[in-house]
Design a protein around this motif. Structure first.
Motif, short mmCIF file in Angstrom:
data_model
loop_
_atom_site.label_atom_id
_atom_site.label_comp_id
_atom_site.label_asym_id
_atom_site.label_seq_id
_atom_site.Cartn_x
_atom_site.Cartn_y
_atom_site.Cartn_z
N CYS A 125 32.85 -51.32 20.33
CA CYS A 125 33.09 -51.91 19.01
C CYS A 125 34.35 -52.76 19.10
O CYS A 125 35.43 -52.25 19.39
CB CYS A 125 33.27 -50.84 17.94
SG CYS A 125 33.76 -51.56 16.34
N HIS A 127 35.88 -54.33 16.71
CA HIS A 127 36.79 -54.05 15.60
C HIS A 127 37.65 -52.81 15.88
O HIS A 127 38.85 -52.83 15.70
CB HIS A 127 36.00 -53.86 14.31
CG HIS A 127 36.87 -53.58 13.12
ND1 HIS A 127 37.54 -54.59 12.46
CD2 HIS A 127 37.21 -52.43 12.51
CE1 HIS A 127 38.24 -54.06 11.48
NE2 HIS A 127 38.07 -52.76 11.48
N CYS A 128 37.01 -51.74 16.32
CA CYS A 128 37.74 -50.49 16.58
C CYS A 128 38.37 -50.47 17.97
O CYS A 128 39.09 -49.54 18.31
CB CYS A 128 36.83 -49.28 16.45
SG CYS A 128 36.11 -49.11 14.83
N CYS A 143 28.56 -49.08 14.90
CA CYS A 143 29.73 -48.31 15.30
C CYS A 143 29.69 -46.92 14.66
O CYS A 143 29.52 -46.80 13.45
CB CYS A 143 31.00 -49.04 14.87
SG CYS A 143 32.51 -48.15 15.24
N ASN A 145 31.99 -44.92 13.99
CA ASN A 145 33.09 -44.69 13.07
C ASN A 145 32.62 -44.98 11.63
O ASN A 145 32.30 -46.12 11.30
CB ASN A 145 34.26 -45.60 13.46
CG ASN A 145 35.41 -45.55 12.48
OD1 ASN A 145 35.39 -44.80 11.51
ND2 ASN A 145 36.42 -46.36 12.73
N CYS A 148 33.75 -47.87 9.74
CA CYS A 148 33.55 -49.19 10.35
C CYS A 148 32.09 -49.62 10.21
O CYS A 148 31.76 -50.51 9.44
CB CYS A 148 33.96 -49.15 11.82
SG CYS A 148 33.61 -50.66 12.72
ZN LIG Z 1 34.03 -49.90 14.77
#
Ligand SMILES: [Zn+2]
Length: 503
Positions: A125, A127-128, A143, A145, A148
C-alpha cells in the motif's frame, strides 16, 4: 535518582487530537510526579516527519514538505504548551542530529549483517507504506488497514531487510527474565505469543522519493520510517556522538505507547537494540484507546466533542485542567476508555466542583471571615487522623508509580471526602471558641497534602491553590515540611459552575 519517559513521536500529517493528547498528558503526569519526588526527569516528545504521507499532505495545501512540517511542529508545540505539558525536549526527525543517528544505526546494522538486501514480492500500500502478507489481503485487493482501504499494488522489488527472525529466542529469553518489561501484563502476554508464533524479517527501506532519510550506503533508498522513528529515543539523548545524556537517562527509559504500536516497541525496537548491543528500555507502557460511541475516538468520531485544538488554543485553563483530570481518572489505564461530554460534565461537577473545589472554598472562607486569614498549630492533631492522610499519600505514590492513574485519583477523592466529613461532623461553621483555630489549622495542613496529589494532574489548579494558601512552589515537593502557621490570601473559586466552563 533519574527517570526518562517518552511519548511516541506523532505524525504531523494531521493535527493533534484528543487521543494524542491522552498519551502526552499521561506522560506529563508521570513526569511531574517524579519531579515532585526530586527525580532528575527527562521527558521526550516530538514529531515523526519523514513519512511519504507528508508529501501528500503538503501537496494538498500547496506547501513544500519542509514548510508544512515546520508549521505542524509549531502547532504541536503550541498545543502542548497550552495543555500544560512540560516536556524536556521536542524532537523532530528532520533535524540533523537525528538523521545522523538514524544513518549510523542503519549502517551499523548493515555492517554487522543484521540488514541485508533481498527481493520483495507481494502486496504493497503506497499510502500506508506497508507491505502486506498474502494471508492478510482478501479478494478485494484493498489495503487491510480499515482506516485506509485503498487499492494495493502487487510489486516485485529489491529492498533492505532487518533480520528480525534472528532474535526470536533472545527476545523470549529476555521477556522471561524481565516479567515487568511490558505493562499491563495482558499486553505483555500478547507480545510473547506473537513472538512465539514466529518472526519474519522486516523490510526497512523504501525507494527514495525526495523525502526521508537516505540509506547511507545506497542513495536509491530511504530508511523506512519505523526504524527511523524508533531511533528517536536514543538520538534525542545524543547517541552515539555525545553520550552524556544517553549514559545518564537511557537505563531508566520508559516508553509510553498506544496499544496499536506495542509490537513495534516491545518486539522490533528491542531486537534493534540487541543488534546494536544497547541495553533494552526499562519498561514499555501500553495504554488503551479513548472510545466514543464504541469506536476509537478520532477527528471525525467524537473529535468535535473534545476539539483539542479549540480547547488548547482557547487557553481556558479551567477546562484544560478538568480535561487532563477527566481523561486519566477514567477506567483502568491500559484498557479502552469510553468518553463522552455527559460523563465529563458529571465528573467535573461531582468531583472537581462539588467535592474538591467546595472543600477548599469552605475552609478558606471560614479562615477569612472568622480568623482574620491566619491559623497556627496550637497542639497535636486532635481532629484529623494524620495516619489516614499519610496512608492516602503513600497509596497515591504506589499507584502512580505503577501507572494506575485512576486508582491514584481515588486517593485524592478519598482524602477530599474525609476532609469534607470532618467539616460536617464537627459543624465547623458553628465553632466560636479557640478550638476553631486548631481544627482549621489541621484542615489547611491536609489541603497542602491534597494539593501535592492534585499537582501532577492539574498543575494550573495546584498553582492557583498555592497562591491562595500563600505557599512557595517547594510545597509541591514530596519532602516539603508543612509550616506551623498559614497566612492565607484572597480566596478564588477553583471550579466555576459547569455551564460557565462550557460556555
Ligand atoms: Zn493503506
Amino acid at each position: 535518582m533519574r527517570f526518562y519517559i517518552t511519548t511516541p513521536i506523532y505524525y504531523p500529517n494531521s493535527e493533534p487530537h484528543i487521543g494524542t493528547a491522552y498519551t502526552t498528558i499521561a506522560c506529563d503526569v508521570i513526569s511531574r510526579f517524579y519531579k515532585q519526588k526530586n527525580y532528575d526527569v527527562f521527558f521526550l516528545t516530538g514529531t515523526d516527519e519523514n513519512s511519504n504521507k507528508i508529501i501528500e499532505s503538503a501537496n494538498k495545501v500547496n506547501k513544500k514538505p519542509i514548510e508544512y512540517v515546520n508549521e505542524m511542529a509549531e502547532l504541536f508545540k503550541n498545543i502542548w504548551k497550552n495543555l500544560d505539558i512540560e516536556y524536556t525536549k521536542f524532537i523532530r526527525t528532520t533535524e540533523d542530529y537525528h538523521i545522523k543517528t538514524a544513518q549510523f544505526v542503519f549502517q551499523k546494522l548493515y555492517e554487522q549483517g543484521y540488514i541485508y538486501k533481498g527481493l520483495y514480492e507481494g502486496w504493497y500500500c503506497i499510502h500506508c507504506e506497508t507491505f502486506w502478507t498474502t494471508s492478510k489481503v482478501d479478494d478485494s485487493k484493498l489495503c487491510p488497514n480499515i482506516e485506509c482501504r485503498r487499492p494495493l499494488n502487487y510489486i516485485k522489488e529489491e529492498n533492505y531487510f532487518f533480520k528480525l527472525s534472528a532474535f526470536e529466542d533472545k527476545l523470549l529469553k529476555y521477556y522471561e527474565d524481565n516479567p515487568d518489561f511490558v505493562y499491563p501484563d495482558y499486553r505483555f502476554n500478547e507480545v510473547v505469543s506473537f513472538v512465539k508464533s514466529g518472526l519474519q524479517d522486516l523490510s526497512v527501506s523504501r525507494k527514495y522519493n525526495n523525502w526521508g532519510i537516505r540509506v547511507p550506503f545506497d542513495q536509491d533508498y530511504s530508511i523506512y520510517v519505523w526504524i527511523d522513528a524508533l531511533t528517536n529515543y536514543i538520538s534525542a539523548l545524543g547517541y552515539p556522538f555525545e553520550l552524556d545524556l544517553f549514559d545518564k537517562y537511557w537505563e531508566v527509559s520508559h516508553h509510553m505507547v498506544g496499544k496499536d504500536i506495542i509490537r513495534f516497541h516491545a518486539v522490533i525496537w528491542p531486537a534493534i537494540l540487541m543488534a546494536l548491543n544497547i541495553k533494552l528500555p526499562k519498561k514499555i507502557i501500553a495504554h488503551g484507546w479513548l472510545m466514543y460511541d464504541n469506536q476509537k475516538i478520532s477527528k471525525s468520531k467524537g473529535g468535535d466533542i473534545f476539539n483539542l485544538k479549540e480547547i488548547a488554543l482557547s487557553n481556558d485553563k479551567i477546562k484544560i485542567s478538568a480535561l487532563r483530570y477527566y481523561l486519566l481518572r477514567e477506567g483502568s489505564f491500559g484498557q479502552d476508555i469510553p468518553v463522552s461530554l455527559e460523563r465529563f460534565k458529571y465528573i467535573y461537577t461531582s468531583e472537581l466542583s462539588n467535592n474538591i473545589g467546595n472543600l477548599f472554598s469552605r475552609v478558606l472562607a471560614i479562615i477569612e471571615k472568622k480568623l482574620n486569614k491566619y491559623v497556627f498549630k496550637e497542639s497535636d492533631f486532635s481532629y484529623i487522623q494524620n495516619s489516614f492522610i499519610n496512608e492516602r499519600l503513600s497509596n497515591f505514590d504506589k499507584e502512580l508509580s505503577n501507572f494506575n492513574y485512576s486508582k491514584a485519583v481515588l486517593e485524592i477523592l478519598n482524602l477530599a471526602d474525609y476532609l469534607n466529613k470532618i467539616i460536617e461532623n464537627y459543624k465547623v461553621w458553628e465553632i466560636k471558641d479557640k478550638n476553631l483555630n486548631q481544627i482549621m489549622y489541621e484542615l489547611v495542613y491536609s489541603l497542602v497534602v491534597l494539593n501535592k496529589m492534585l499537582y501532577p494532574f492539574m498543575p494550573f489548579i495546584a498553582n492557583n491553590i498555592l497562591e491562595q494558601l500563600n505557599l512557595p512552589l517547594e510545597s509541591l515537593k514530596w519532602d516539603y515540611t508543612i509550616p506551623d502557621s498559614f497566612n492565607i490570601k484572597e480566596r478564588k473559586i477553583l471550579f466555576p459552575k459547569i455551564e460557565n466552563v462550557l460556555a
